[in-house]
Design a protein around this motif. Structure first.
Motif, mmCIF file in Angstrom:
data_model
loop_
_atom_site.group_PDB
_atom_site.id
_atom_site.type_symbol
_atom_site.label_atom_id
_atom_site.label_comp_id
_atom_site.label_asym_id
_atom_site.label_seq_id
_atom_site.Cartn_x
_atom_site.Cartn_y
_atom_site.Cartn_z
ATOM 1 N N ILE A 47 35.948 32.342 39.321
ATOM 2 C CA ILE A 47 35.668 33.574 40.039
ATOM 3 C C ILE A 47 35.368 33.263 41.507
ATOM 4 C CG2 ILE A 47 33.197 33.516 39.502
ATOM 5 C CD1 ILE A 47 33.303 36.570 39.151
ATOM 6 N N ASN A 216 41.922 43.390 33.893
ATOM 7 C CA ASN A 216 41.126 42.166 33.845
ATOM 8 C C ASN A 216 41.416 41.433 32.538
ATOM 9 O OD1 ASN A 216 39.828 42.560 36.370
ATOM 10 N ND2 ASN A 216 38.364 43.976 35.423
ATOM 11 N N ASP A 220 38.623 36.417 32.999
ATOM 12 C CA ASP A 220 37.784 37.073 34.002
ATOM 13 C C ASP A 220 36.402 37.377 33.433
ATOM 14 O OD1 ASP A 220 39.847 37.155 35.939
ATOM 15 O OD2 ASP A 220 40.616 39.032 35.106
#
Length: 252
Positions: A47, A216, A220
């Motif tokens: 991320i 997503n 994720d």
């Protein structure tokens, strides 16, 4: 024993002018925490720093940690999270945590922004009106949640259908239709807040599905959980992981 080089670099990027008094009173703990939060967890996630700070801010609100929020807020504003994005995190938290808790974080946000010379109020981000919020909100809800919205209305008892209308008009119409954060980011944020809140397992599962619906991925969601561990603890994180495994199991 100093924190490792990677943890020290990340800490200095996030908090260049902040030194906790805990570094003096609890140095061994601080080194261990920094190595874990600012190196080990980050090596297990892909991320971006921007999105990491956004979801951590949301989860810290859900936990109710005002001091940590203030510190993280400074880090976010120093690392390309805009004042508008910060305000949107705080506003969206109201739908999932409630104003009784969020109002303190809103005041903290205003204090920090004002101290940095940011003129308030910020430009408005609403895209609905009192006349359109229900219709537009229900359409947005369906785009995010899917066809089960119709079933939620159909299955609601007559004396409780107003809660479904609240969800469509307020949660989605007043919040998700706002600009400032895109829908995929808002869904990751909601997932993070619900995990941080605890005791909302059904809602966590629902927003795992919603995250998948807006694009997503399992990866994720695992990234979000990975960077939340140091801030919300293992029980809430592992409950979130169980929800991800149930709704979005790993590929065989």
């Amino acid at each position: 024993m100093p924190a490792n080089d990677a943890a020290r670099r990340e800490h200095d990027t996030l908090f260049p002018a902040h030194r906790s008094t805990l570094a003096e009173t609890d140095p061994e703990f601080v080194v261990s925490f920094d190595d874990f939060a600012f190196d080990e967890t980050l090596r297990a996630a892909s991320i971006s720093r921007h999105h990491r700070l956004v979801v951590q801010l949301g989860a810290v609100i859900a936990v109710g940690a005002q001091h940590e929020f203030r510190v993280l807020l400074g880090a976010a504003l120093d690392n390309e999270v805009t004042p508008v994005e910060v305000k949107e995190v705080v506003y969206q938290a109201v739908a999932y945590v409630g104003i009784a808790r969020v109002v303190d974080f809103l005041h903290i946000t205003n204090e920090v922004l004002t101290a940095r010379g940011v003129e308030l109020p910020l430009p408005g981000q609403s895209t609905t009106t009192p006349e359109t919020r229900f219709e537009v909100g229900r359409a947005e809800q369906t785009a995010i949640v899917g066809d089960r919205v119709d079933a939620m209305y159909a299955n609601a008892p007559a004396d409780a259908v107003h809660f479904q209308r609240f969800l469509s008009a307020n949660c989605f119409g007043d919040h998700y239709t706002r600009t400032g954060l895109d829908v995929r980011t808002r869904e990751l944020l909601t997932f993070a807040m619900l995990v941080g809140l605890g005791g909302a397992d059904n809602q966590v599962k629902g927003h795992v599905a919603a995250n998948l619906h807006v694009g997503n991925t399992r990866a994720d969601l695992l990234d979000v959980l990975t960077v939340l561990v140091p801030f919300v603890g293992y029980p809430r994180t592992l409950n979130g992981l169980a929800a991800v495994d149930e709704v979005a199991p790993p590929a065989a």
